[in-house]
Design a protein around this motif. Structure first.
Motif, short mmCIF file in Angstrom:
data_model
loop_
_atom_site.label_atom_id
_atom_site.label_comp_id
_atom_site.label_asym_id
_atom_site.label_seq_id
_atom_site.Cartn_x
_atom_site.Cartn_y
_atom_site.Cartn_z
N GLN A 166 0.80 -1.23 0.00
CA GLN A 166 0.00 0.00 0.00
C GLN A 166 0.83 1.27 0.00
OE1 GLN A 166 -2.94 -1.41 3.04
NE2 GLN A 166 -4.39 -0.63 1.52
N GLY A 167 2.06 1.18 0.54
CA GLY A 167 2.94 2.34 0.50
C GLY A 167 3.27 2.69 -0.94
N THR A 168 3.69 1.68 -1.69
CA THR A 168 4.02 1.90 -3.10
C THR A 168 2.78 2.35 -3.87
OG1 THR A 168 5.63 0.12 -2.91
CG2 THR A 168 5.01 0.81 -5.14
N LEU A 169 1.65 1.77 -3.53
CA LEU A 169 0.41 2.14 -4.21
C LEU A 169 0.12 3.63 -4.02
CD1 LEU A 169 -2.26 1.43 -5.67
CD2 LEU A 169 -3.20 0.73 -3.49
N ALA A 170 0.21 4.10 -2.79
CA ALA A 170 -0.09 5.50 -2.50
C ALA A 170 0.90 6.43 -3.21
CB ALA A 170 -0.06 5.73 -1.00
N GLN A 171 2.15 6.04 -3.17
CA GLN A 171 3.21 6.86 -3.78
C GLN A 171 3.00 6.98 -5.29
OE1 GLN A 171 6.88 5.18 -2.37
NE2 GLN A 171 8.07 6.54 -3.73
N LEU A 172 2.75 5.84 -5.88
CA LEU A 172 2.57 5.80 -7.32
C LEU A 172 1.33 6.59 -7.72
CD1 LEU A 172 4.24 4.44 -9.43
CD2 LEU A 172 2.75 2.43 -9.30
N ARG A 173 0.31 6.48 -6.91
CA ARG A 173 -0.93 7.17 -7.23
C ARG A 173 -0.72 8.67 -7.20
NH1 ARG A 173 -6.76 5.95 -4.40
NH2 ARG A 173 -7.82 7.70 -5.40
N GLU A 174 0.02 9.13 -6.22
CA GLU A 174 0.29 10.55 -6.11
C GLU A 174 1.08 11.03 -7.34
OE1 GLU A 174 2.46 13.46 -2.88
OE2 GLU A 174 1.69 11.50 -2.23
N GLU A 206 6.07 2.81 -17.80
CA GLU A 206 5.27 3.45 -16.75
C GLU A 206 4.15 2.54 -16.29
OE1 GLU A 206 4.57 7.12 -18.76
OE2 GLU A 206 5.37 8.30 -17.08
N GLY A 207 3.50 1.88 -17.25
CA GLY A 207 2.43 0.96 -16.90
C GLY A 207 2.93 -0.19 -16.06
N ARG A 208 4.08 -0.70 -16.45
CA ARG A 208 4.66 -1.84 -15.72
C ARG A 208 4.86 -1.53 -14.25
NH1 ARG A 208 7.62 -3.33 -20.21
NH2 ARG A 208 9.32 -1.91 -19.67
N ARG A 209 5.06 -0.25 -13.95
CA ARG A 209 5.33 0.10 -12.55
C ARG A 209 4.17 -0.28 -11.64
NH1 ARG A 209 7.39 6.00 -11.93
NH2 ARG A 209 7.54 5.25 -9.78
N ILE A 210 2.98 -0.42 -12.23
CA ILE A 210 1.84 -0.84 -11.42
C ILE A 210 2.09 -2.24 -10.84
CG2 ILE A 210 -0.62 -1.46 -11.56
CD1 ILE A 210 -0.93 0.96 -13.40
N ARG A 211 2.91 -2.99 -11.53
CA ARG A 211 3.20 -4.35 -11.04
C ARG A 211 4.07 -4.34 -9.78
NH1 ARG A 211 2.64 -8.85 -15.45
NH2 ARG A 211 0.85 -7.96 -16.52
N GLU A 212 4.70 -3.19 -9.51
CA GLU A 212 5.47 -3.08 -8.26
C GLU A 212 4.56 -3.18 -7.05
OE1 GLU A 212 8.81 0.00 -7.93
OE2 GLU A 212 7.45 0.83 -9.44
N VAL A 213 3.27 -2.85 -7.28
CA VAL A 213 2.32 -2.80 -6.18
C VAL A 213 1.94 -4.21 -5.70
CG1 VAL A 213 -0.09 -2.22 -5.74
CG2 VAL A 213 1.43 -0.53 -6.78
N PHE A 214 2.05 -5.17 -6.60
CA PHE A 214 1.73 -6.56 -6.24
C PHE A 214 3.00 -7.21 -5.70
CE2 PHE A 214 -1.18 -5.22 -9.47
CZ PHE A 214 -2.40 -5.77 -9.09
N ALA A 215 2.93 -7.68 -4.46
CA ALA A 215 4.16 -8.17 -3.83
C ALA A 215 3.89 -9.46 -3.07
CB ALA A 215 4.69 -7.10 -2.88
#
Length: 903
Positions: free
Chosen positions: A518-526, A658-667
């Motif tokens: 969720q940390g990465t998710l929030a950061q990426l979203r911002e 950039e799209g691939r970075r969303i995959r960082e959120v799945f861990a």
DNA sequence: GGGACCACGTA
DNA sequence: CGTACGTGGTCCCA
């Protein structure tokens, strides 16, 4: 309604052809079809019109009048009558007959009279209504009906579409035409009526005609004084007196046709609900139509539809006592249907052993609740439309569905994939021909709040009856499916060896979910939000005006009007603004021109808001333990593939950095050390090699050489090392295109080469890989003969359109026939792999676990210390899933996140 | 609120 | 005029 005249009654008189035509042109013919190629737009519009008018005018009687083909007495008077009309559009064909079927089901009388027009029928009945002291409402767009207006006769003219009407009474006619209704035909004779091919006096319009009629009383007066009228118009009148007399003869309605004298035959309230719903079903009308069916039309006068005529009505199954009684009847088969009702909450419909009922779970006392638990345990078999969701629902209510639970949708799906839905209602309709009651509209919170208790209770009772009826229906549905499976050993086998065991695995995957950082998710979203805002700002500054970049409609205005850019490809709503077209458009513009700049920011906005959407969706879907639990749908894709919903984790971006970075959120989640991804390499092409037995393609896979390079070297007749990237990518496009039924046209468009070059490319390919060509040809031919395609595990897909006369439908079915065995066999194989992997990991006693499937890829959560063992099981499970004539190659990647696990 | 359309992400 | 999906936005209707 015992009276047989119209005294005090209100009769609605509808011009069937005029209104059907009106509906036809108001609604797009290609968007309303019955699924078998018959357009239904006129039928739909007509039906809506009937509903609207009946509901708003509350008539006591209705008649719809139709013209007959083959002309009338008017054609004998004037052979040009109604000449020069456009030919009837082909899509209109058949719709009058369908409208008449609808009317029959609704219990509405429709009439035709040989040698006369619908107008004459209407005129006769309107006159009769007036004479008998009743009221007539005439619905038509035909202006000839204006002459009928007067005391007791009102005209409803459609103004927009077919459901919006203008009321024309005598005052409105006088106001609009400056003559009273009874003089309107005089006026029309002078002016002419182009729709009927009746030319009037040249240069004389309604204004002049009205002036003359007012001056001389009526048409006879005008003609008697024709000599006195001066000017050009007067001269024109004198030259056209014959035409005017003819027009007046033609436009006079016949008032005394021989029609049934007994008006009770026109009374409303003779409709058959079941029949009407069945007709709507045939026509593929939606729930809205079923729901809006006015009760006033029906014979049962709004009462609940009668239960099917059964010798013995079912006993109730609504209380703890009933449940106990059921237990005494053991052994029994149970059917179960669940619903979340806005008023009653969790509703459980049950049916067994001649009983049916519905329980409001929140109101069950302890005693009844215990009885329910016992019933669920005692049942020999529990039939459910959708087992995974029913099991989860029951779980949430505190009840367990055990091993006897049996999923009907899966059986129906394997027997006949491709249905839109396999819920209880749909199963009843396809397997039993049962027509369900339409679902009531969802009430608003406000209306719910002020609902009277007795009204509320009535709604709850209806909801209970619905869910009980659905459950009761599942028993014969189960019997029917069982019978069909008895005749279909291929389906039985597929269910027993693959789909049913897999269903349990998929439930497990759903429960497990996948961890979200969720940390990465929030950061990426911002970060992404910032990009979206910037793009919105920059694009907005360039056009000055307020524009919603998410609205294709508004974008069209900006692009093609404000910025006056060249038009793109046409679509239904104007011109497309899809990314491909916008990039092309941008290339045609000078760099740094406002259009160019705007398009850059627009594309950027699209890209980033798409990505933000994924993050927002994930954020909304994470549970308290930071995991998201997608649902794998087993009956969604006709090829046999799975689909993922809530959220869809099978379309997480991967193409762009950039799209691939969303995959960082799945861990990997807590207690696990990494994610492992394993995917099949080129599984569809391997299946193509296997199915086609093409020696060249098989050799390509056995050689270990890069597939597309190998194939390109053959196609272009060069050494593998001399294959350049253009040759490779073209060959790759052909390879995959073939599996999708791509045409030379499509290939040329995709590769942006000439159609001739595309044809040559495909021919060259087929020359070297003749087995592929032969296979593709013969597989479509075989499907045309048998009616279905088949995968390696015998999964069928029925394609009736392969023999359609409609080219578009036929060719579409041919592409589907080409693709289904390939896509479907790949789906079979990875499903087998999933069963093997799940089983082997469990048997090895590992904590690691399978989480996701993305068509040719599995995602595994790996526990500390288990990596190598897991890798072995997964690779072995996947490449040993099924033996093809070429090896199945599996690639593996490992990392903390889904991104890191790429390989 | 429901449904159609558009656009776009994946295999 | 290339298969198979699901989601989210807008817009229109009821």
């Amino acid at each position: 309604m015992s009276a047989n005249d119209l005294n005090g009654q209100r009769i609605l008189l509808i011009d069937g052809h005029a209104m059907a035509f009106r509906a036809f042109f108001a609604l797009p013919a290609d968007r309303f079809t019955d699924g078998r190629g018959q357009s239904t737009n006129a039928v739909y519009g007509f039906t809506r019109m009937i509903f609207t008018v009946v509901a708003s005018e509350r008539p006591s009687h209705v008649v719809v009048a139709f013209d007959l083909p083959g002309g009338t007495f008017r054609d004998r008077i004037y052979d040009q009558y109604k000449g020069g009309r456009e030919v009837t559009p082909p899509q209109f064909h058949g719709q009058i007959g369908l409208i008449q079927q609808v009317l029959d089901a609704l219990g509405i009388t429709w009439l035709t009279v040989p040698d006369y027009e619908a107008d004459d029928i209407i005129a006769t009945l309107a006159t009769r209504a007036r004479a008998e002291g009743g009221e007539a409402l005439v619905v038509t767009s035909d202006r000839d009906a204006i002459q009928l207006v007067g005391e007791g006769v009102t005209l409803l003219q459609p103004v927009k579409g077919v459901t919006e009407m203008r009321r024309m009474d005598a005052a409105a006619v006088l106001e609009k035409y400056q003559v009273p209704p009874e003089r309107y035909s005089d006026l029309a004779a002078l002016v002419g009526e182009s729709a009927d091919n009746l030319p009037g006096v040249p240069g004389v319009g309604p204004k002049t005609a009205a002036k003359w009629i007012t001056a001389y009383g009526d048409l006879d007066g005008v003609l008697d004084h024709a000599e006195e009228i001066g000017g050009k118009a007067g001269a024109a009148l004198r030259e056209n007196i014959e035409a005017v007399r003819r027009n007046r003869l033609m436009n006079a309605a016949v008032l005394d046709l021989d029609l049934p004298a007994d008006a009770s035959g026109f009374a409303l309230g003779r409709g058959d609900r079941e029949k009407a719903l069945a007709v709507f079903d045939e026509l593929a009308f939606g729930d809205t139509t079923r729901r809006d069916l006015p009760e006033i039309l029906l014979a049962d006068g709004g009462a609940e539809a009668e239960p099917a005529a059964e010798a013995e009505p079912d006993l109730p199954l609504d209380t703890g006592e009933d449940l106990r009684a059921l237990l005494a009847a053991a052994p029994f088969e149970l059917a179960l249907e669940t619903a979340d009702d806005v008023r009653a909450g969790a509703l459980l419909g049950l049916a067994a052993a001649g009983r049916r009922g519905a329980l409001v779970l929140e109101q069950l006392d302890e005693e009844a609740s215990a009885a329910l638990g016992e019933v669920l345990t005692a049942a020999e078999r529990i039939h459910v439309a959708d087992l995974p969701s029913a099991r989860e629902w029951m779980q949430a209510q505190g009840y367990a569905l055990g091993e006897q639970a049996h999923d009907l949708s899966l059986e129906a799906f394997v027997l006949r994939p491709g249905s839109r839905s396999y819920d209880a209602e749909s199963l009843g309709s396809t397997l039993l021909g049962h027509v369900a009651e339409p679902r009531p509209r969802k009430p608003t919170a406000a209306s719910l709040a002020k609902e009277a208790p007795e009204v509320r209770a009535e709604h709850v009772e209806r909801a209970r009856a619905r869910v009980a009826a659905a459950a009761a229906m599942l028993l014969p549905v189960a019997a029917e499916l069982s019978a069909q499976l008895g005749d279909a050993p291929w389906a039985r086998r597929l269910l027993d060896t693959l789909e049913v065991p897999l269903q349990a695995t998929l439930e497990t995957l759903h429960e497990r979910g996948i961890a979200i950082d969720q940390g990465t998710l929030a950061q990426l979203r911002e970060e992404f939000d910032g990009f979206v805002a910037q793009a919105r700002r920059e694009a907005g500054a360039l056009v000055g005006e307020e524009v919603n970049l998410s609205s294709p409609k508004q974008l069209q205005v900006v692009l093609f009007e404000t910025l006056a850019l060249p038009k793109t490809r046409k679509i239904a709503s104007g011109y497309t603004t899809d990314a491909e077209s916008l990039v092309d458009l941008q290339l045609s513009l000078p760099v740094e021109s406002p259009g160019h700049e705007f398009l850059s920011w627009l594309l950027r906005f699209r890209e980033m808001s798409k990505l933000t959407g994924y993050l927002v969706g994930l954020d909304a879907a994470v549970d308290a333990s930071s995991r998201v639990h997608t649902t794998f749908q087993q009956t969604a894709a006709a090829t046999g593939r799975l689909a993922s919903t809530d959220p869809n984790l099978q379309n997480i971006p991967v193409r762009t950095a950039e799209g691939r970075r969303i995959r960082e959120v799945f861990a990997a989640g807590e207690g696990f050390e990494s994610l492992l991804t394993a995917d099949y390499s080129q599984i569809e092409m391997r299946i193509m090699a296997h199915l086609s037995e093409d020696e060249g393609l098989i050799e390509a896979f056995r050689s270990g050489e890069d597939l597309h390079r190998f194939v390109a070297s053959r196609v272009f007749d060069v050494a593998p090392d001399d294959v350049d990237s253009a040759m490779r990518s073209k060959t790759k496009a052909v390879s995959y295109g073939l599996a999708y039924g791509l045409s030379a046209f499509g290939l040329s468009r995709q590769l942006r080469i000439s159609q001739a070059e595309a044809t040559a490319l495909r021919d060259g390919y087929f020359e070297r890989f003749g087995g592929v060509r032969d296979y593709l040809r013969s597989s479509v031919e075989r499907a045309r003969e048998t009616g279905y395609t088949e995968t390696i595990l015998g999964r069928r897909r029925y394609l009736p359109d392969l023999t359609s006369d409609n080219r578009q439908r036929r060719e579409n079915a041919e592409r589907v026939a080409l693709n289904s065995p390939i896509q479907g066999s790949a789906a079979d194989i990875i499903k087998l792999a999933m069963l093997a992997v799940e089983k082997d990991m469990r048997e090895a006693g590992l904590s690691s676990r399978m989480l996701l499937q993305v068509h040719d890829e599995l995602v595994i959560e790996v526990a500390p210390g288990e990596l190598e063992q897991v890798r072995g099981i997964v690779v072995e499970g996947m490449d040993g899933a099924y033996e093809l004539s070429v090896p199945l190659e599996v690639g593996v990647g490992v990392g903390r996140t889904w991104l890191d696990a790429a390989h």
